[in-house]
Design a protein around this motif. Structure first.
Motif, PDB file in Angstrom:
ATOM      1  N   ALA A 199      18.407 -14.154  11.865  1.00  0.00           N
ATOM      2  CA  ALA A 199      17.578 -13.563  12.917  1.00  0.00           C
ATOM      3  C   ALA A 199      18.028 -12.169  13.317  1.00  0.00           C
ATOM      4  N   ASP A 200      19.308 -11.841  13.101  1.00  0.00           N
ATOM      5  CA  ASP A 200      19.779 -10.530  13.531  1.00  0.00           C
ATOM      6  C   ASP A 200      19.691  -9.467  12.440  1.00  0.00           C
ATOM      7  N   MET A 201      18.983  -9.764  11.339  1.00  0.00           N
ATOM      8  CA  MET A 201      18.649  -8.733  10.355  1.00  0.00           C
ATOM      9  C   MET A 201      17.183  -8.380  10.516  1.00  0.00           C
ATOM     10  N   THR A 202      16.885  -7.129  10.824  1.00  0.00           N
ATOM     11  CA  THR A 202      15.505  -6.668  10.996  1.00  0.00           C
ATOM     12  C   THR A 202      14.906  -6.315   9.642  1.00  0.00           C
ATOM     13  N   ILE A 203      13.712  -6.846   9.369  1.00  0.00           N
ATOM     14  CA  ILE A 203      12.992  -6.546   8.129  1.00  0.00           C
ATOM     15  C   ILE A 203      11.713  -5.789   8.476  1.00  0.00           C
ATOM     16  N   GLY A 204      11.559  -4.623   7.894  1.00  0.00           N
ATOM     17  CA  GLY A 204      10.345  -3.829   8.057  1.00  0.00           C
ATOM     18  C   GLY A 204       9.569  -3.764   6.759  1.00  0.00           C
ATOM     19  N   LEU A 205       8.297  -3.456   6.848  1.00  0.00           N
ATOM     20  CA  LEU A 205       7.427  -3.297   5.671  1.00  0.00           C
ATOM     21  C   LEU A 205       6.678  -1.989   5.812  1.00  0.00           C
ATOM     22  N   HIS A 206       6.886  -1.081   4.855  1.00  0.00           N
ATOM     23  CA  HIS A 206       6.185   0.203   4.891  1.00  0.00           C
ATOM     24  C   HIS A 206       5.019   0.180   3.924  1.00  0.00           C
ATOM     25  N   LEU A 207       3.813   0.482   4.430  1.00  0.00           N
ATOM     26  CA  LEU A 207       2.628   0.591   3.589  1.00  0.00           C
ATOM     27  C   LEU A 207       2.405   2.054   3.227  1.00  0.00           C
ATOM     28  N   CYS A 208       2.404   2.340   1.926  1.00  0.00           N
ATOM     29  CA  CYS A 208       2.330   3.724   1.430  1.00  0.00           C
ATOM     30  C   CYS A 208       1.111   3.891   0.541  1.00  0.00           C
ATOM     31  N   ARG A 209       0.429   5.006   0.685  1.00  0.00           N
ATOM     32  CA  ARG A 209      -0.735   5.313  -0.153  1.00  0.00           C
ATOM     33  C   ARG A 209      -0.382   6.282  -1.273  1.00  0.00           C
ATOM     34  N   GLY A 210       0.879   6.296  -1.667  1.00  0.00           N
ATOM     35  CA  GLY A 210       1.328   7.199  -2.726  1.00  0.00           C
ATOM     36  C   GLY A 210       1.941   8.449  -2.133  1.00  0.00           C
ATOM     37  N   ASN A 211       3.020   8.912  -2.740  1.00  0.00           N
ATOM     38  CA  ASN A 211       3.741  10.063  -2.195  1.00  0.00           C
ATOM     39  C   ASN A 211       4.527  10.723  -3.317  1.00  0.00           C
ATOM     40  N   HIS A 212       3.962  11.796  -3.875  1.00  0.00           N
ATOM     41  CA  HIS A 212       4.620  12.516  -4.974  1.00  0.00           C
ATOM     42  C   HIS A 212       4.292  13.988  -4.870  1.00  0.00           C
ATOM     43  N   ARG A 213       5.312  14.794  -4.622  1.00  0.00           N
ATOM     44  CA  ARG A 213       5.156  16.244  -4.521  1.00  0.00           C
ATOM     45  C   ARG A 213       4.034  16.624  -3.544  1.00  0.00           C
ATOM     46  N   SER A 214       4.072  16.012  -2.377  1.00  0.00           N
ATOM     47  CA  SER A 214       3.126  16.274  -1.285  1.00  0.00           C
ATOM     48  C   SER A 214       1.705  15.807  -1.575  1.00  0.00           C
ATOM     49  N   ALA A 215       1.526  14.980  -2.587  1.00  0.00           N
ATOM     50  CA  ALA A 215       0.200  14.468  -2.916  1.00  0.00           C
ATOM     51  C   ALA A 215       0.178  12.949  -2.730  1.00  0.00           C
ATOM     52  N   TRP A 216      -1.042  12.371  -2.767  1.00  0.00           N
ATOM     53  CA  TRP A 216      -1.221  10.953  -2.493  1.00  0.00           C
ATOM     54  C   TRP A 216      -2.210  10.352  -3.492  1.00  0.00           C
ATOM     55  N   ALA A 217      -2.244   9.011  -3.541  1.00  0.00           N
ATOM     56  CA  ALA A 217      -3.021   8.344  -4.583  1.00  0.00           C
ATOM     57  C   ALA A 217      -4.099   7.412  -4.070  1.00  0.00           C
ATOM     58  N   ALA A 218      -4.115   7.118  -2.773  1.00  0.00           N
ATOM     59  CA  ALA A 218      -5.085   6.149  -2.247  1.00  0.00           C
ATOM     60  C   ALA A 218      -5.506   6.544  -0.841  1.00  0.00           C
ATOM     61  N   GLU A 219      -6.622   5.987  -0.401  1.00  0.00           N
ATOM     62  CA  GLU A 219      -7.123   6.226   0.953  1.00  0.00           C
ATOM     63  C   GLU A 219      -7.860   4.982   1.432  1.00  0.00           C
ATOM     64  N   GLY A 220      -8.136   4.954   2.727  1.00  0.00           N
ATOM     65  CA  GLY A 220      -8.859   3.808   3.288  1.00  0.00           C
ATOM     66  C   GLY A 220      -8.110   3.184   4.446  1.00  0.00           C
ATOM     67  N   GLY A 221      -8.835   2.778   5.479  1.00  0.00           N
ATOM     68  CA  GLY A 221      -8.238   2.153   6.648  1.00  0.00           C
ATOM     69  C   GLY A 221      -7.687   0.763   6.331  1.00  0.00           C
ATOM     70  N   TYR A 222      -6.930   0.205   7.277  1.00  0.00           N
ATOM     71  CA  TYR A 222      -6.206  -1.050   7.048  1.00  0.00           C
ATOM     72  C   TYR A 222      -7.050  -2.306   7.259  1.00  0.00           C
ATOM     73  N   GLU A 223      -8.311  -2.160   7.621  1.00  0.00           N
ATOM     74  CA  GLU A 223      -9.126  -3.313   7.999  1.00  0.00           C
ATOM     75  C   GLU A 223      -9.150  -4.393   6.914  1.00  0.00           C
ATOM     76  N   ALA A 224      -9.175  -3.982   5.652  1.00  0.00           N
ATOM     77  CA  ALA A 224      -9.311  -4.943   4.553  1.00  0.00           C
ATOM     78  C   ALA A 224      -8.127  -5.896   4.433  1.00  0.00           C
ATOM     79  N   VAL A 225      -6.970  -5.494   4.956  1.00  0.00           N
ATOM     80  CA  VAL A 225      -5.768  -6.330   4.806  1.00  0.00           C
ATOM     81  C   VAL A 225      -5.122  -6.691   6.142  1.00  0.00           C
ATOM     82  N   ALA A 226      -5.627  -6.139   7.244  1.00  0.00           N
ATOM     83  CA  ALA A 226      -4.905  -6.189   8.523  1.00  0.00           C
ATOM     84  C   ALA A 226      -4.625  -7.604   9.020  1.00  0.00           C
ATOM     85  N   ASP A 227      -5.629  -8.441   9.081  1.00  0.00           N
ATOM     86  CA  ASP A 227      -5.447  -9.773   9.656  1.00  0.00           C
ATOM     87  C   ASP A 227      -4.399 -10.559   8.875  1.00  0.00           C
TER      88      ASP A 227
END
Length: 385
Positions: A249-277
């Motif tokens: 319980a005393d180890m915090t686990i986080g989850l980062h959602l990334c849309r791609g990150n390479h040389r200041s560019a990105w690979a995906a777009e779209g709001g979180y509604e499709a996966v949020a619930d």
């Protein structure tokens, strides 16, 4: 630099347990000397030991930058990695990495960036034959000053499935995919257990796939591979939860959602509604690092699904551009978010790392430091103690 006593007093005024009100995703720019050393190593011009010396030097520098900025959670900046995910996952026995025979296009600002990506395939039974991030953590722990929390950033287990799907997993090794997912989760369970035994209390998983499943084009790509994009979020929520289920319980686990990150560019777009619930309610992690730096991330309404007891780190500061955000504009956006989630459940960070690949994004070390300081200053103003 302030004395450790002053720093500890300052830290006590802030949120004491991760995620911190001022946080970050983990990867940071590599200094030129390390970039040159990595290229020299890849070309066979220097030894692995020589490269490790350059990495150690860079980590000491990047730790000081974070501490000077006032951050509480301190990463090694992923200075030892070429790619945020490959360098970790290819160390699992049964995983093979090789360059693709095609390019992928990243989009960003006034330019498009192409990359020949590394492709991971599963060629045999998955086994953790040695610690993967454990040695990195031990070094980080040795150079972080008292009063700060060393933070480990590793790829999500889903990164070994989404890119290749069934075709990327040898059918002789895994005729039944349930066994593959079970073995994969066990590898992460073992890694997290050893990290905990070494004193690690803060880990976050980097996951592009749940974010890609918010993008219609990537959903179609999943269908073309024979996957059901409507079923994958629940599968991935189960896989992540299974991977972290033995964490104390005393180890915090986080989850980062990334849309791609390479040389200041990105690979995906779209709001979180499709996966949020599914993501917020079936993913058994403590906190979610969400990209919200521009319109391609959608609005804040999916935050209505976040249950009490979980938190969200709003990625409102852009790590892809040198432009320093307006404090007033960021405060207004946080106020917008509180229409759907309580302020006490929120923290602040850059939307992604500054260098998910070793080339890094298009900004200077001084501009990166200014962004980190801005996160800290805003957190102190928004959540005064």
């Amino acid at each position: 630099m302030q004395s450790n006593v002053t720093l500890e007093q300052q830290l006590k005024k802030q949120k004491l347990n991760p995620p911190f009100r001022a946080d970050h995703v983990g990867s940071l720019l590599r200094p030129p000397a390390l970039q040159q050393a990595r290229i020299a190593f890849q070309q066979g011009q220097i030894s692995k030991a020589d490269l490790a010396i350059a990495e150690d030097t860079a980590i000491r520098e990047i730790v000081k930058i974070q501490q000077d900025a006032g951050l509480q959670g301190i990463s090694d900046g992923e200075q030892r990695r070429t790619f945020f995910h490959v360098d970790f996952l290819e160390q699992i026995s049964g995983v093979k990495s090789e360059l693709a025979k095609y390019e992928i296009k990243f989009r960003g600002g006034n330019k498009d960036v192409t990359l020949v990506p590394p492709v991971l395939t599963v060629t045999g039974k998955l086994q953790r034959t040695h610690g993967v991030a454990t040695g990195d953590f031990k070094y980080l722990q040795s150079v972080v000053a008292p009063g700060f929390v060393p933070k480990v950033c590793i790829p999500s287990p889903t990164m070994l499935h989404f890119r290749g799907g069934r075709k990327g997993i040898d059918e002789k090794a895994y005729p039944d995919l349930n066994e593959f997912f079970s073995d994969l989760a066990q590898v992460f369970q073992q890694e997290l257990a050893e990290l905990y035994a070494l004193g690690c209390r803060y880990v976050h998983l980097d996951d592009t796939n749940l974010a890609y499943l918010c993008d219609p084009s990537h959903r179609e790509r999943a269908r073309a591979q024979g996957e059901d994009p409507n079923a994958l979020p629940a599968l991935y929520a189960w896989l992540i939860s299974e991977s972290v289920k033995l964490v104390p319980a005393d180890m915090t686990i986080g989850l980062h959602l990334c849309r791609g990150n390479h040389r200041s560019a990105w690979a995906a777009e779209g709001g979180y509604e499709a996966v949020a619930d599914v993501m917020f309610n079936q993913c058994n992690v403590d906190t979610f690092f969400l990209e919200y730096d521009d319109a391609r991330s959608g609005d804040f309404s999916p935050l209505r699904f976040v249950p009490k007891g979980k938190s969200v780190v709003l990625g409102l500061i852009c790590s892809k551009t040198p432009v320093l955000e307006s404090k007033d504009a960021i405060k207004r956006r946080i106020e917008e978010a509180t229409q759907y989630i309580a302020l006490d459940q929120l923290c602040l960070s850059p939307q992604c790392g500054f260098a998910s690949t070793f080339e890094g994004n298009d900004l200077s070390f001084a501009e990166q430091a200014a962004k980190l300081r801005l996160v800290v200053e805003l957190a102190e103003e928004i959540w005064p103690q």
